[in-house]
Motif scaffolding. Structure first.
Motif, PDB file in Angstrom:
ATOM      1  N   ASP A   1      28.034  30.054  42.942  1.00  0.00           N
ATOM      2  CA  ASP A   1      29.154  29.406  43.619  1.00  0.00           C
ATOM      3  C   ASP A   1      30.207  28.928  42.626  1.00  0.00           C
ATOM      4  O   ASP A   1      31.409  29.032  42.892  1.00  0.00           O
TER       5      ASP A   1
ATOM      6  N   MET B   1      32.042  32.242  41.655  1.00  0.00           N
ATOM      7  CA  MET B   1      32.629  33.116  42.659  1.00  0.00           C
ATOM      8  C   MET B   1      33.514  32.413  43.686  1.00  0.00           C
ATOM      9  O   MET B   1      34.297  33.072  44.360  1.00  0.00           O
ATOM     10  N   GLU B   2      33.409  31.099  43.795  1.00  0.00           N
ATOM     11  CA  GLU B   2      34.122  30.406  44.870  1.00  0.00           C
ATOM     12  C   GLU B   2      35.292  29.540  44.405  1.00  0.00           C
ATOM     13  O   GLU B   2      35.969  28.949  45.239  1.00  0.00           O
ATOM     14  N   LYS B   3      35.527  29.458  43.118  1.00  0.00           N
ATOM     15  CA  LYS B   3      36.593  28.560  42.647  1.00  0.00           C
ATOM     16  C   LYS B   3      37.954  29.250  42.658  1.00  0.00           C
ATOM     17  O   LYS B   3      38.048  30.480  42.688  1.00  0.00           O
ATOM     18  N   ASP B   4      38.990  28.454  42.613  1.00  0.00           N
ATOM     19  CA  ASP B   4      40.345  28.974  42.473  1.00  0.00           C
ATOM     20  C   ASP B   4      40.643  29.106  40.984  1.00  0.00           C
ATOM     21  O   ASP B   4      40.356  28.198  40.206  1.00  0.00           O
TER      22      ASP B   4
ATOM     23  N   SER C   1      41.567  36.549  41.568  1.00  0.00           N
ATOM     24  CA  SER C   1      41.407  36.403  43.012  1.00  0.00           C
ATOM     25  C   SER C   1      39.935  36.584  43.374  1.00  0.00           C
ATOM     26  O   SER C   1      39.147  37.126  42.584  1.00  0.00           O
ATOM     27  N   LYS C   2      39.572  36.166  44.565  1.00  0.00           N
ATOM     28  CA  LYS C   2      38.195  36.367  45.014  1.00  0.00           C
ATOM     29  C   LYS C   2      37.883  37.857  45.127  1.00  0.00           C
ATOM     30  O   LYS C   2      36.766  38.280  44.846  1.00  0.00           O
TER      31      LYS C   2
ATOM     32  N   ARG D   1      37.100  39.143  41.638  1.00  0.00           N
ATOM     33  CA  ARG D   1      35.743  38.754  41.243  1.00  0.00           C
ATOM     34  C   ARG D   1      34.723  39.731  41.836  1.00  0.00           C
ATOM     35  O   ARG D   1      33.780  40.139  41.160  1.00  0.00           O
ATOM     36  N   GLU D   2      34.938  40.102  43.083  1.00  0.00           N
ATOM     37  CA  GLU D   2      34.025  41.053  43.722  1.00  0.00           C
ATOM     38  C   GLU D   2      34.143  42.440  43.088  1.00  0.00           C
ATOM     39  O   GLU D   2      33.158  43.172  42.999  1.00  0.00           O
TER      40      GLU D   2
ATOM     41  N   HIS E   1      27.973  43.270  47.850  1.00  0.00           N
ATOM     42  CA  HIS E   1      29.265  42.819  47.317  1.00  0.00           C
ATOM     43  C   HIS E   1      30.372  43.825  47.603  1.00  0.00           C
ATOM     44  O   HIS E   1      31.548  43.456  47.650  1.00  0.00           O
TER      45      HIS E   1
ATOM     46  N   ARG F   1      37.477  40.900  51.435  1.00  0.00           N
ATOM     47  CA  ARG F   1      38.413  40.061  50.666  1.00  0.00           C
ATOM     48  C   ARG F   1      39.667  40.820  50.245  1.00  0.00           C
ATOM     49  O   ARG F   1      40.745  40.239  50.169  1.00  0.00           O
TER      50      ARG F   1
END
Length: 193
Positions: free
Chosen positions: A57, A60-63, A67-68, A71-72, A91, A98
Motif C-alpha cells: 500500500d 502502490m497507493e500514494k500520490d 501515476s497509479k 505503477r501497474e 495487475h 487504471r
C-alpha cells in the motif's frame, strides 16, 4: 465443477482469521465483488500478510510523480519477465482499469518495448527491468537518464522499490502456485454496461 486449488499452502477459512485481516478481506470483497487469491494465500501467515500489504500500500497507493497506471505498468512488465502468471493477470486487470485502456496490459506483458506507451514510460520500464533482472548494473548514468526525462529521486526510488517488491511477490506467487482469480481475465477489457 470443483473450485481449483489456489495455493500449495493451506488457505485459512475467513472465519478463522484475525479480525483485522478478515475485515480487510471482506472490504476488498465488497469493493471488487470477490477476494483476490493473493489475500487468501498470504493469510496463511498473518504477520507477514500485514507486513506485505503495508509495504504494498505504501508503494502502490500514494500520490507521487508516477501515476497509479504507471505503477501497474512496472508490475506487469517485471512480473512478465519473472514469469509470474498471478501478477501478470491480476495487475494486468488493474492496469487496464487504471489506464482506461483494454490493450495496454497485454502489450506490456508481451513486450513493453513495442507497447503503445510514451518514451518516458519506456525509459521507466527499462529501469524497472534493470532493477528486476540486473540490479548490480544500475549506475549513475541510469539516474541521469531518468532525471533528464523529469523523474525525481523519489520517482526513481519508487520505480526501483516497486520492481524489487514485486520480485518478492512474484517469487512467493510462483512457489505457492498461486492461481489468478477467473474474474481478473475480463476486467477492464470491455466498457461497463
Amino acid at each position: 465443477m470443483t473450485q481449483p486449488d489456489i495455493s500449495r499452502f493451506p488457505v485459512p477459512a475467513i472465519t478463522d482469521l484475525p479480525d483485522d485481516i478478515r475485515s480487510r478481506l471482506l472490504a476488498v470483497q465488497e469493493k471488487s465483488g470477490f477476494i483476490p487469491n493473493v489475500f487468501l494465500t498470504l493469510a496463511f501467515r498473518p504477520e507477514e500478510f500485514r507486513a506485505f500489504f503495508a509495504y504494498h500500500d505504501a508503494l502502490m497507493e500514494k500520490d507521487s510523480g508516477l501515476s497509479k497506471a504507471e505503477r501497474e505498468m512496472i508490475v506487469v512488465a517485471t512480473s512478465s519477465a519473472n514469469q509470474c502468471q498471478y501478477c501478470v493477470i491480476a495487475h494486468g486487470a488493474i492496469l487496464r482499469i487504471r489506464a482506461k485502456n483494454p490493450l495496454i496490459a497485454d502489450q506490456i506483458a508481451a513486450n513493453y518495448r513495442k507497447a503503445d506507451i510514451t518514451p518516458r514510460q519506456r525509459a521507466m520500464l527499462d529501469f524497472a527491468m534493470k532493477v528486476s533482472q540486473e540490479a548490480q548494473l544500475v549506475s549513475d548514468a541510469d539516474f541521469a537518464a531518468l532525471a533528464a526525462l523529469g523523474f525525481s529521486d523519489d520517482d526513481i526510488w519508487d520505480i526501483a522499490a516497486i520492481s524489487a517488491f514485486f520480485g518478492l511477490s512474484n517469487r512467493l506467487a510462483n512457489v505457492s502456485a498461486m492461481r489468478p482469480n477467473d474474474e481478473f481475465y475480463l476486467m477492464g477489457r470491455l466498457p461497463k454496461a
